[in-house]
Every structure is written in structure tokens, then in C-alpha cells.
Design an enzyme around this catalytic site. Structure first.
Site, PDB file in Angstrom:
ATOM      1  N   GLN A  68      18.100  45.467 -28.424  1.00 39.19           N
ATOM      2  CA  GLN A  68      16.711  45.006 -28.485  1.00 39.19           C
ATOM      3  C   GLN A  68      15.838  46.101 -29.079  1.00 39.19           C
ATOM      4  O   GLN A  68      15.971  47.276 -28.712  1.00 39.19           O
ATOM      5  CB  GLN A  68      16.198  44.667 -27.092  1.00 39.19           C
ATOM      6  N   HIS A 127       4.875  44.920 -22.952  1.00 42.24           N
ATOM      7  CA  HIS A 127       6.255  44.879 -23.440  1.00 42.24           C
ATOM      8  C   HIS A 127       6.225  44.175 -24.794  1.00 42.24           C
ATOM      9  O   HIS A 127       5.524  43.172 -24.946  1.00 42.24           O
ATOM     10  CB  HIS A 127       7.159  44.049 -22.523  1.00 42.24           C
ATOM     11  N   HIS A 165       7.316  49.794 -25.189  1.00 40.71           N
ATOM     12  CA  HIS A 165       6.433  49.615 -24.035  1.00 40.71           C
ATOM     13  C   HIS A 165       5.204  50.476 -24.257  1.00 40.71           C
ATOM     14  O   HIS A 165       5.310  51.662 -24.558  1.00 40.71           O
ATOM     15  CB  HIS A 165       7.157  49.985 -22.744  1.00 40.71           C
ATOM     16  N   ARG A 187      24.193  41.036 -21.259  1.00 39.67           N
ATOM     17  CA  ARG A 187      23.841  39.882 -20.435  1.00 39.67           C
ATOM     18  C   ARG A 187      25.033  38.936 -20.379  1.00 39.67           C
ATOM     19  O   ARG A 187      25.672  38.673 -21.400  1.00 39.67           O
ATOM     20  CB  ARG A 187      22.618  39.146 -20.998  1.00 39.67           C
ATOM     21  N   LYS A 243       3.156  35.716 -22.108  1.00 45.40           N
ATOM     22  CA  LYS A 243       3.668  36.315 -23.340  1.00 45.40           C
ATOM     23  C   LYS A 243       3.244  35.520 -24.565  1.00 45.40           C
ATOM     24  O   LYS A 243       2.877  34.343 -24.475  1.00 45.40           O
ATOM     25  CB  LYS A 243       5.190  36.418 -23.292  1.00 45.40           C
ATOM     26  N   CYS A 295      13.272  47.696 -19.949  1.00 38.97           N
ATOM     27  CA  CYS A 295      11.982  48.044 -19.339  1.00 38.97           C
ATOM     28  C   CYS A 295      12.077  49.068 -18.203  1.00 38.97           C
ATOM     29  O   CYS A 295      11.356  50.072 -18.221  1.00 38.97           O
ATOM     30  CB  CYS A 295      11.265  46.796 -18.831  1.00 38.97           C
ATOM     31  N   ASP A 330      12.949  47.228 -28.438  1.00 42.82           N
ATOM     32  CA  ASP A 330      11.903  47.207 -27.421  1.00 42.82           C
ATOM     33  C   ASP A 330      10.853  48.280 -27.670  1.00 42.82           C
ATOM     34  O   ASP A 330      11.124  49.320 -28.281  1.00 42.82           O
ATOM     35  CB  ASP A 330      12.507  47.475 -26.037  1.00 42.82           C
TER      36      ASP A 330
END
Length: 641
Positions: A381, A510, A385, A363, A464, A334, A383
Site C-alpha cells: 500500500q 489516512h 498519514h 490479508r 472517507k 496505520c 500509505d
């Protein structure tokens, strides 16, 4: 005698003497209900069956065969197991033993090593305890008395837990010669545990901290009936056959090396599968109006303070020093994506802006939590946005929901939806959170999706929607997520120029669909048991020459198929044809083309399907047209699941 009024789920109100228990109320309604009652819900709180009702309450009865009783049953089974271990072993100390999604576990500190043989002995002792039908009684003791009791019993882990409790009165459960620190509720007696099985043993650090001592964790499960237990065990046996770690090795898709624990290595066949998923993802996102970006893996520490990840996530992050300054390996994409948006000024006419990124993140996971591709330390990921105007929120959310459905449907997945609300540790005021939560709820309802609310499980910056996939043997996996965020635009001072010529704050969405590509591949391996649909199969066709004389023809067939981007191999080993066919079936290759002298002479192929077997002889052009249509339509054979 003082009277109390009890309001039942059907709205009826009954009057009882104060001190009447939940079990007594159940018997007053009917003897069958009384026998089956194992707990109750009093004013929204679960309580034991022998809980005394001292004031007017709303009450519902929990019966042994209900879904609500399953967690209570398993929690009690964990206490039965702990009591059995205490009986069988000297100097054993019990740690924590909760009910979990598919069963229960308990952690123990003892000198002996628990193995498969030990589990059989523990099960036998558990059965004795169950046959004894020992009453389970809750007692609430003053703090000092509870501490004294646990000191007397030399339970150092329980003492540590009590020390952390702020309560002056401590809830304990007494079960014959066994005492445990627990809030409950529990079954009335051990005799209510009917169907149980111990599954396996694993190591676990006390409190999940690798700096603490390693304990032995025994996993088990329990059900209300032997039939349900047998059904579960059969499902677990099927899950073992489908284990993505086992199949990943057999199909040569990926490996986890000692030199990189938690960091997957993808082999050529695994990359073929992965690339198909990525290509499909990219094309669907292009159609949906997304532009693709790529952001750095390592970024300055200051960025993570600004985003809030430093305060909420730093224990799971990796760090490095560059030019004397601390940098973080990104755990999320992000903040980098936000910097791309901030790099230029935007007009309201440009919004919504949809930016997608296949971003590699890292992570820190505890070594004991690592699990093949399902739990790793580095993953990609998918992802995206979306930066939009406030009045575009619901339309954009609907667009994401439709995109999620398109991608999941391509793999034959059913899914369910969960709406997660503001967590205890969160950024921003309640009004913005309520607005964001309402927007998500409206989008879900407008798309006619059933959903459950998961209170307090949102991200720290916004509520979410989570999508839980159901695989071919009924397990669910949380993959996709949509998060509505009013906080990051504030923290990063994001803006656009509105119709009025002034700066305004965009809303940020997101979202991820695969979630983690690595984990999604693991799920697909287990969902299809390695027998992937032809369009994503790492090898789509295996050509098997009958003898060395047909190798040149086999290579000619391979070339013709390869020109159409069909993934094809030739098995030119000096082995019998039957052996090669069996090997191709073990490798779950969708089609085998057997080529002998007759096929070469007629320029045909003998086609075998991995499940249906011999499909007869076909002209190469006809087979090519058939498999290309199967690939193009992304066909899934439901019979193979």
C-alpha cells in the site's frame, strides 16, 4: 371508497381509490408510461408495479429503459435462470441469486457439472420461460407457512436463510412453478426480460465460507435492449484481450505460483515497471512535503487490540507466535506509523507532519476471491498519514486531492469521487463523525469535484473519500482513498504541545493513491493493453541487428542508450528481421532500432514505432534526444489506448 393522494416527482398531486396499484397510476398518466412501468418508488422504497397504494404517498415510476430498472431487470433474470435450471435438472437446490454490478448470478447445488454446452441449454429454456410471459407475484406469508412451503420443496438453503430472518412475515415471489425467497422488487412478468446472456460458470462456497459445500455459480447479464447487450459483450471481449493475467504472462511481468497462491512473483520486466511507479511516487511525495518511513511487517497482538483491528478485522489477519506471545502480520500500516509519531514529542510548530510508507501488508482472502494482481493476499500500500491541527484539516485534504490528481493525470486516467459516511459498526460518537464528514465534503466541494455520497460505507474509524478511476474501455476501479480520523489519535493518546504549552490531540488523515501497487499495475496493464507509455515501459527500445555482423554495433548502440538510463535490449537471436520485429511488437516495445551494414557505416539507426511502423533513418543522437524528451515529459499516446 376511501381515497388516497399520490404526490408525483413534479409536485403534482393526484387522487385515487385506495388499493390502486403503481401500474394503474402509470396508465392514468399515459398509456406509454403504463406499458413501460415495471416498478415504482413509494416514499423512498422500491416496490413492484402491482403494489397497492393504501395511504397518501410520494411516488415515482420506474420504467424498463431507465437506469433504476436495470438492477430489477437483472434480479428477475436471475430468477428466470433459476427456474430454467430447476426445469432442466433433477434434485437441484437453489441458493442465492442477486443482481450484481454488471449482471447477476445464481448458486446451485446439483450433481451434474455445468459447462459451456449446459449454458446454451439453460439459455434456451430461459427464452421459453420469457416467451411464456409468466406473471411474477409477491406473496407475504406467515413464517411457519413459508417454512412449510420450502420444506415441501426441499429447499434447504432457503430454509437456512429463513431461520436467520427475524421477520414474522416472509416475502416470497411466485413465478409459475418456481418460488423464491426474496424481498424484491421484480418485473411484472418474465416477458419483460428481453436481452440476456449467460457468461460463465465458477465455483462458490455456500455463504462464502470455505468450510461449507462448494456450489456451482452461473454468471449472466441482462439489459433493456439487444443493442446495450451487444455493446456490453463487445466490451467484455475487449476486456478478455486486456486481461492482466494473460498479458502479464505474455510480457513476462509477473506470475502466481502454486507454492504461493495469492502472493505475486514479480519478474525483472515487472520490477522495471514497478520501480518506475515507485520512483515517480517518491518524487511527487518529496515535492509535496512528505517524509518516508518504514515499519515492521509483524507486530505484537496488543497493538491490534489498541487500534481496533482485532475487533473489526481479525478474521482477515495472519498470526504467528514469537517468544511465546501472539503477533500479527500487519493487514494495514496505520498502527506502525502511529508508533513512529508517538516515539517523540511534537510541537504545534511541526504540524502538519506528513509520513509516507510503501508498506507491505497481508490479508487473508478466500481462495475463490483471488484474481491475479487485482485480489491478492500480500500487497504494497502506498500509505501516508498526516498529523495536523484542526484548523489545518481542509488545507491538508486539498493538498492530498491535488496530489491524487497529479498522479492519476500522469497515466491519462479520468476519475470520479465518492464520499462514504459512518458504517453500522464504527468507533466514536456521532458528533465527531459529523465533523469529519463535513470536513471531507467541504474539501471536495472547494476543489470543484463532483461526488456521490455512499451512505454507511466509511472505515470503522472515520469517513472517507474514494477515487474511482475510469480505464480506456470505460470500467471503473476504486484505488485512492482519503480517510479523516479522530478515533486513532484518541485510542493511541496522540498529542502535540500547543501554543499554550499544554498537550492537545492532533487530527489524523489516512490516505493512499495507488491503493495497492500490485492492483494498480494490474489496472495499468489492462488500461494500456500492455502497450505502456514509453516512460514506464519495461523495455523501451529493442535493437535488432540485421545479421550477426552488426551485433557489435548493436551492443555499442545499447551502451550509448543505457548510459542515459534508457531500458534497452538487443535481440541477437538467429532469426529473420521480420520475425524479430513482429515479436517486439507483440511484446509492446515502444521502439525498435534496426541496424544493418548501412546504419553501422553511417552511425545511424533505422527507427520503427510499435504502432506507426517505419519512421525512417535517424542519427543515434537525434533518436536519443527524442526518446529522452518523451520519457521526461511522461508523454501518453492516447491513440494507443
Amino acid at each position: 371508497m376511501e381515497k388516497v393522494k399520490v404526490t408525483l416527482p413534479d409536485g403534482s398531486v393526484k387522487e385515487y381509490d385506495a388499493g390502486t396499484t403503481v401500474k394503474d397510476v402509470a396508465y392514468s398518466i399515459g398509456s406509454g408510461l403504463g406499458r413501460d412501468a415495471v416498478a415504482g418508488v413509494v416514499d423512498g422504497e422500491e416496490v413492484d408495479a402491482n403494489y397497492p397504494i393504501e395511504e397518501d404517498v410520494e411516488l415515482s415510476i420506474i420504467t424498463i429503459d431507465s437506469d433504476q430498472a436495470l438492477e430489477i431487470l437483472r434480479h428477475t433474470a436471475s430468477h428466470v435462470m433459476a427456474q430454467a435450471v430447476k426445469r432442466l435438472y433433477d434434485k437441484v437446490q437453489v441458493a442465492i441469486g442477486p443482481a450484481i454490478e454488471d449482471g447477476f448470478y445464481y448458486d446451485f447445488n446439483l450433481e451434474e457439472t455445468i459447462n459451456e454446452e449446459s449454458l446454451v441449454e439453460i439459455e434456451a429454456e430461459m427464452q421459453k420461460i420469457i416467451d411464456e410471459d409468466i406473471e411474477i407475484e409477491r406473496k407475504v406469508l406467515p413464517r411457519d407457512e413459508a417454512i412449510a412451503l420450502m420444506e415441501e420443496r426441499n429447499e434447504k438453503y432457503k430454509l437456512e436463510l429463513i431461520e436467520e430472518l427475524e421477520d414474522e412475515m416472509i416475502s416470497l415471489y411466485f413465478q409459475g412453478d418456481y418460488v423464491d425467497l426474496c424481498r424484491g422488487p421484480h418485473l411484472p412478468s418474465t416477458g419483460y426480460v428481453k436481452a440476456f446472456k449467460l457468461m460463465n460458470v465458477a465455483g462458490a462456497y455456500w455463504r462464502g465460507d470455505e468450510n461449507n459445500e462448494m456450489l456451482q455459480r452461473i454468471y449472466g447479464t441482462a439489459f433493456a435492449s439487444e443493442k446495450d447487450l451487444e455493446k456490453y459483450i463487445n466490451r467484455m471481449e475487449e476486456a478478455k484481450k486486456r486481461d492482466h493475467r494473460k498479458l502479464g504472462k505474455e510480457l513476462d511481468l509477473f506470475s502466481i505460483q502454486d507454492e504461493g497462491r495469492g502472493f505475486p512473483f514479480f519478474h525483472p520486466k515487472g520490477m522495471a515497471l514497478r520501480n518506475e511507479l515507485v520512483d515517480f511516487w517518491k518524487e511527487e511525495h518529496r515535492k509535496a512535503g512528505y517524509e518516508e518511513i518504514k515499519t515492521p511487517i509483524i507486530l505484537d497482538e496488543s497493538l491490534w487490540h489498541q487500534s481496533g483491528h482485532w475487533d473489526h478485522y481479525k478474521d482477515n489477519m495472519y498470526f504467528t507466535e514469537i517468544d511465546g506471545e501472539t503477533h500479527a502480520v500487519k493487514p494495514m500500516n496505520c498502527p506502525g506509523g502511529i508508533l513512529v509519531y508517538k516515539d517523540s514529542m511534537h510541537s504545534y510548530r511541526e504540524l502538519p507532519i506528513r509520513m509516507a510508507e510503501l508498506g507491505l501488508v497481508h490479508r487473508h482472502e478466500m481462495s475463490g476471491a483471488l484474481h491475479g494482481l487485482m485480489r491478492v493476499r500480500s500487497f504494497t500500500q502506498d500509505d501516508a498519514h498526516i498529523y495536523c491541527l484542526p484548523d489545518q484539516i481542509e488545507e491538508e485534504l486539498s493538498g492530498v486531492i491535488k496530489l491524487v490528481d497529479r498522479l492519476y493525470s500522469a497515466f491519462g486516467f479520468n476519475y470520479n469521487v465518492e464520499l462514504s459516511t459512518k458504517p453500522e459498526k464504527a468507533m466514536g460518537d456521532d458528533a465527531l463523525w459529523d465533523e469529519a464528514t463535513d470536513a471531507l465534503r467541504n474539501a471536495v466541494e472547494k476543489n470543484d469535484l463532483d461526488y456521490e455520497v455512499n451512505e454507511g460505507d466509511g472505515a470503522f474509524y472515520g469517513p472517507k473519500i474514494d477515487f474511482h478511476l475510469e480505464d480506456s474501455i470505460g470500467r471503473t476501479w476504486q484505488c485512492g482513498t482519503i480517510q479523516l480520523d479522530f478515533q486513532m489519535p484518541e485510542r493511541f493518546d496522540l498529542s502535540y504541545i500547543g501554543q499554550d504549552g499544554e498537550e492537545h490531540r492532533p487530527v489524523m488523515i489516512h490516505r493512499a493513491i495507488y491503493g495497492s501497487i500490485e492492483r494498480f499495475i494490474g489496472i495499468l496493464i489492462e488500461h494500456f493493453a500492455g502497450a505502456f507509455p514509453t516512460w514506464i515501459a519495461p523495455v523501451q527500445v529493442e535493437i535488432i541487428p540485421v545479421s550477426d555482423d552488426q551485433i557489435d554495433y548493436a551492443l555499442k548502440v545499447k551502451e550509448a542508450l543505457s548510459q542515459e538510463k534508457i531500458r534497452v535490449e538487443v535481440d541477437s537471436r538467429s532469426e529473420q528481421v521480420g520475425y524479430k520485429i513482429r515479436d517486439a511488437q507483440v511484446k509492446q516495445i515502444p521502439y525498435m532500432l534496426i541496424v544493418g551494414g548501412r546504419e553501422e557505416e553511417n552511425e545511424t539507426v533505422s527507427v520503427r514505432d510499435r504502432r506507426e511502423g517505419d519512421l525512417g533513418t535517424s542519427k543515434l543522437s537525434e533518436f536519443k534526444a527524442k526518446i529522452l524528451e518523451e520519457i521526461e515529459t511522461m508523454a501518453i499516446n492516447q491513440d494507443e489506448l
